[in-house]
Every structure is written in C-alpha cells, then in structure tokens.
Scaffold this motif. Structure first.
Motif, PDB file in Angstrom:
ATOM      1  N   GLN A   1       0.826  -1.205   0.000  1.00  0.00           N
ATOM      2  CA  GLN A   1       0.000   0.000   0.000  1.00  0.00           C
ATOM      3  C   GLN A   1       0.862   1.258   0.000  1.00  0.00           C
ATOM      4  O   GLN A   1       0.567   2.217  -0.715  1.00  0.00           O
ATOM      5  N   SER A   2       1.937   1.256   0.792  1.00  0.00           N
ATOM      6  CA  SER A   2       2.830   2.421   0.824  1.00  0.00           C
ATOM      7  C   SER A   2       3.424   2.692  -0.556  1.00  0.00           C
ATOM      8  O   SER A   2       3.497   3.839  -1.007  1.00  0.00           O
ATOM      9  N   VAL A   3       3.835   1.620  -1.227  1.00  0.00           N
ATOM     10  CA  VAL A   3       4.409   1.783  -2.565  1.00  0.00           C
ATOM     11  C   VAL A   3       3.364   2.296  -3.547  1.00  0.00           C
ATOM     12  O   VAL A   3       3.606   3.241  -4.304  1.00  0.00           O
ATOM     13  N   LEU A   4       2.186   1.668  -3.542  1.00  0.00           N
ATOM     14  CA  LEU A   4       1.149   2.076  -4.493  1.00  0.00           C
ATOM     15  C   LEU A   4       0.689   3.501  -4.257  1.00  0.00           C
ATOM     16  O   LEU A   4       0.393   4.234  -5.219  1.00  0.00           O
ATOM     17  N   GLU A   5       0.621   3.927  -3.013  1.00  0.00           N
ATOM     18  CA  GLU A   5       0.238   5.313  -2.737  1.00  0.00           C
ATOM     19  C   GLU A   5       1.253   6.289  -3.328  1.00  0.00           C
ATOM     20  O   GLU A   5       0.882   7.363  -3.806  1.00  0.00           O
ATOM     21  N   SER A   6       2.519   5.918  -3.323  1.00  0.00           N
ATOM     22  CA  SER A   6       3.535   6.786  -3.932  1.00  0.00           C
ATOM     23  C   SER A   6       3.383   6.848  -5.452  1.00  0.00           C
ATOM     24  O   SER A   6       3.872   7.778  -6.092  1.00  0.00           O
ATOM     25  N   TYR A   7       2.689   5.847  -6.025  1.00  0.00           N
ATOM     26  CA  TYR A   7       2.449   5.811  -7.473  1.00  0.00           C
ATOM     27  C   TYR A   7       1.032   6.276  -7.835  1.00  0.00           C
ATOM     28  O   TYR A   7       0.593   6.078  -8.965  1.00  0.00           O
ATOM     29  N   GLY A   8       0.311   6.848  -6.873  1.00  0.00           N
ATOM     30  CA  GLY A   8      -0.977   7.450  -7.191  1.00  0.00           C
ATOM     31  C   GLY A   8      -2.197   6.628  -6.861  1.00  0.00           C
ATOM     32  O   GLY A   8      -3.287   6.892  -7.391  1.00  0.00           O
ATOM     33  N   LEU A   9      -2.066   5.650  -5.963  1.00  0.00           N
ATOM     34  CA  LEU A   9      -3.211   4.823  -5.592  1.00  0.00           C
ATOM     35  C   LEU A   9      -4.347   5.661  -5.019  1.00  0.00           C
ATOM     36  O   LEU A   9      -4.150   6.440  -4.097  1.00  0.00           O
ATOM     37  N   LEU A  10      -5.548   5.454  -5.571  1.00  0.00           N
ATOM     38  CA  LEU A  10      -6.777   6.057  -5.064  1.00  0.00           C
ATOM     39  C   LEU A  10      -7.928   5.095  -5.329  1.00  0.00           C
ATOM     40  O   LEU A  10      -7.878   4.305  -6.267  1.00  0.00           O
ATOM     41  N   GLY A  11      -8.961   5.173  -4.501  1.00  0.00           N
ATOM     42  CA  GLY A  11     -10.212   4.473  -4.788  1.00  0.00           C
ATOM     43  C   GLY A  11     -10.128   2.964  -4.776  1.00  0.00           C
ATOM     44  O   GLY A  11     -10.788   2.302  -5.593  1.00  0.00           O
ATOM     45  N   TRP A  12      -9.363   2.402  -3.843  1.00  0.00           N
ATOM     46  CA  TRP A  12      -9.227   0.951  -3.811  1.00  0.00           C
ATOM     47  C   TRP A  12     -10.576   0.249  -3.703  1.00  0.00           C
ATOM     48  O   TRP A  12     -10.801  -0.794  -4.338  1.00  0.00           O
ATOM     49  N   ASP A  13     -11.502   0.786  -2.914  1.00  0.00           N
ATOM     50  CA  ASP A  13     -12.790   0.121  -2.700  1.00  0.00           C
ATOM     51  C   ASP A  13     -13.574  -0.016  -4.005  1.00  0.00           C
ATOM     52  O   ASP A  13     -14.186  -1.063  -4.253  1.00  0.00           O
ATOM     53  N   THR A  14     -13.590   1.011  -4.828  1.00  0.00           N
ATOM     54  CA  THR A  14     -14.319   0.915  -6.102  1.00  0.00           C
ATOM     55  C   THR A  14     -13.606  -0.030  -7.061  1.00  0.00           C
ATOM     56  O   THR A  14     -14.246  -0.734  -7.847  1.00  0.00           O
ATOM     57  N   PHE A  15     -12.295  -0.037  -6.997  1.00  0.00           N
ATOM     58  CA  PHE A  15     -11.514  -0.961  -7.809  1.00  0.00           C
ATOM     59  C   PHE A  15     -11.857  -2.405  -7.428  1.00  0.00           C
ATOM     60  O   PHE A  15     -12.195  -3.228  -8.281  1.00  0.00           O
ATOM     61  N   ALA A  16     -11.812  -2.709  -6.139  1.00  0.00           N
ATOM     62  CA  ALA A  16     -12.093  -4.063  -5.670  1.00  0.00           C
ATOM     63  C   ALA A  16     -13.537  -4.476  -5.964  1.00  0.00           C
ATOM     64  O   ALA A  16     -13.812  -5.646  -6.249  1.00  0.00           O
TER      65      ALA A  16
END
Length: 250
Positions: A36-51
């Motif tokens: 999660q830390s890595v993905l947030e540095s790459y712009g992670l947003l909206g995990w719940d809608t993705f899942a």
C-alpha cells in the motif's frame, strides 16, 4: 523532508527490499502494508471501487475440466516509461507447453471495464510492475515496451466443489514477470502459493491473505501454483479475488 519526498523514499526502500529476494530466488512476497505504501507513492486512489469491480466478472467458459468456478475479465496494455496504453481487445493465448489444461486455443474473455482499465489503482500497480520489471532486466535486454496482460480472477468455492486458482497445476505462464495482487478473500480456507525451481524442487510458500498482499515471480526461473480453496462456512458465498499482471517482451 516533505511528506511527498518521504513517501517516495520509503517506496524506493520497499521496492529494493523486494528486488533482493527476486534477484536471489526468482520470487518475492510483499505484504499488504508495504504494498500500500508503494502504491500510494504511485498514485493509488479508490481501492474500494476498484475491488468492487470483481463483482462484475463473466464466467470462464474455456475450462477444459468442465468447471464453472472461475470468473474473469481481461485486457492488454503496452507499458513504457511514464505511459500505460491500452491495446484493442484481443484473445488470451497460451501454448500447451505452458498450459496443458486450457492452452492451444484463443480464449476470448470479457474485457476489463473501461473505468477499471484507467482506474488509479490499476495505474499505480502498472507503474510498479514497470519499475520492477525494468529494474530487474539487464539494460541490453530491456524492451522498448512491455506487452502487459491484465487478468481479473474470481475463484468460487462451494461445499461440493472446490475452487482451483491454478487448475493447470504447477506451471509457468510463458512470460517474463508475473505479479499477483490479492483483492479479497471471502469465507475461504487454503489457497497457499508454492514456488518451485526449474527442477521442480519447492523453494518457497506463502498465502496471499490481506488485500494488497502481492507475489512477484520471475517466470523464466520458477514455477508457481496455488492450492484449491474451500468454504469456511458452507452456507455463505466463498471466493478468492486476485489481479494477475504479466509482462513480456513485445
């Protein structure tokens, strides 16, 4: 140090800690908090809608074992530095050398939905995949672009039917790199991943349990497989959702 700089520095350290076992052993397991830390540095947003999009997959009707326990969607991308370009929808093909169960034919799956194909969570995962594949490939062998395949999988388990994440058994995929990201486990037991060297000797095992737990595999160096899953409570729905991303030379 700014928060953004700190985040990027932390992500860099985590990626390096993952690349060491990947170089030494041909595979790495990254737990959810680090991922999660890595993905947030790459712009992670909206995990719940993705899942949640895993609730909209189609039944895989190409199962040579006759099973109807696997649902999926599929898409292909071209990855270059700083850009992920979705390709026109195409069939998924594996030779029977790599998939003795379902290989040897073109398999047309439902496409990944447009909103998911450009979702910030997926884009973050693809940026990470590009970074790791590029880092781990000698400069003289790096392609101009990575041909990338995206598989959304749901494996369903019922009291009378186990769900098989890898029905073809221990296998390689015929690509260069494989990333498996846990999306959700609901009411299932088992699903242990095992890694074997080219001589079929087991060299590691782990279970993707929490959302964002991630396995990375050098497909040229090791085989991988996952044990079947079973319902914990036979009276409730049971399934295992993962995202599989593969990269190979164009």
């Amino acid at each position: 140090m700014s928060e953004q700089t700190f985040s990027a520095t932390l992500a860099g350290h985590i990626i390096q800690s993952m690349e060491v076992p990947l170089l030494q052993n041909g595979f790495a397991f990254l737990q959810a908090e680090a991922m999660q830390s890595v993905l947030e540095s790459y712009g992670l947003l909206g995990w719940d809608t993705f899942a949640a999009s895993w609730n909209e997959l189609g039944v895989d009707r190409y199962m040579a074992d006759g099973g109807r326990y696997r649902r999926r969607r599929y898409a292909t991308f071209s990855l270059t530095e700083g850009e992920s370009t979705r390709k026109p929808h195409q069939p998924h093909y594996q030779s029977r050398d790599y998939n003795t169960l379902n290989g040897g034919i073109e398999r047309w799956f439902k496409p990944v939905l447009p909103t998911i194909g450009e979702h910030p969570a997926l884009m973050a995962i693809l940026r990470l995949a590009y970074r790791v594949a590029t880092d781990m490939t000698p400069p003289e062998r790096r392609p101009n672009a990575w041909h990338t395949e995206i598989h959304q999988f749901r494996i369903e388990a019922r009291p009378d039917t186990e769900g098989c994440p890898t029905p073809e058994g221990l296998h390689r995929d015929g690509v260069d790199w494989v990333f498996v990201v846990m999306i959700r486990r609901e009411n299932v037991a088992r699903g242990e991943t095992s890694i074997h060297d080219l001589g079929h000797t087991q060299v590691g095992s782990f279970t993707l349990t929490n959302p964002m737990d991630t396995a990375v595999v050098n497909d040229n160096r090791v085989y991988h497989g996952v044990t079947p899953v079973h319902p914990v409570d036979p009276n409730k729905p049971a399934y295992r959702d993962v995202l599989v991303v593969t990269l190979r030379h164009e």
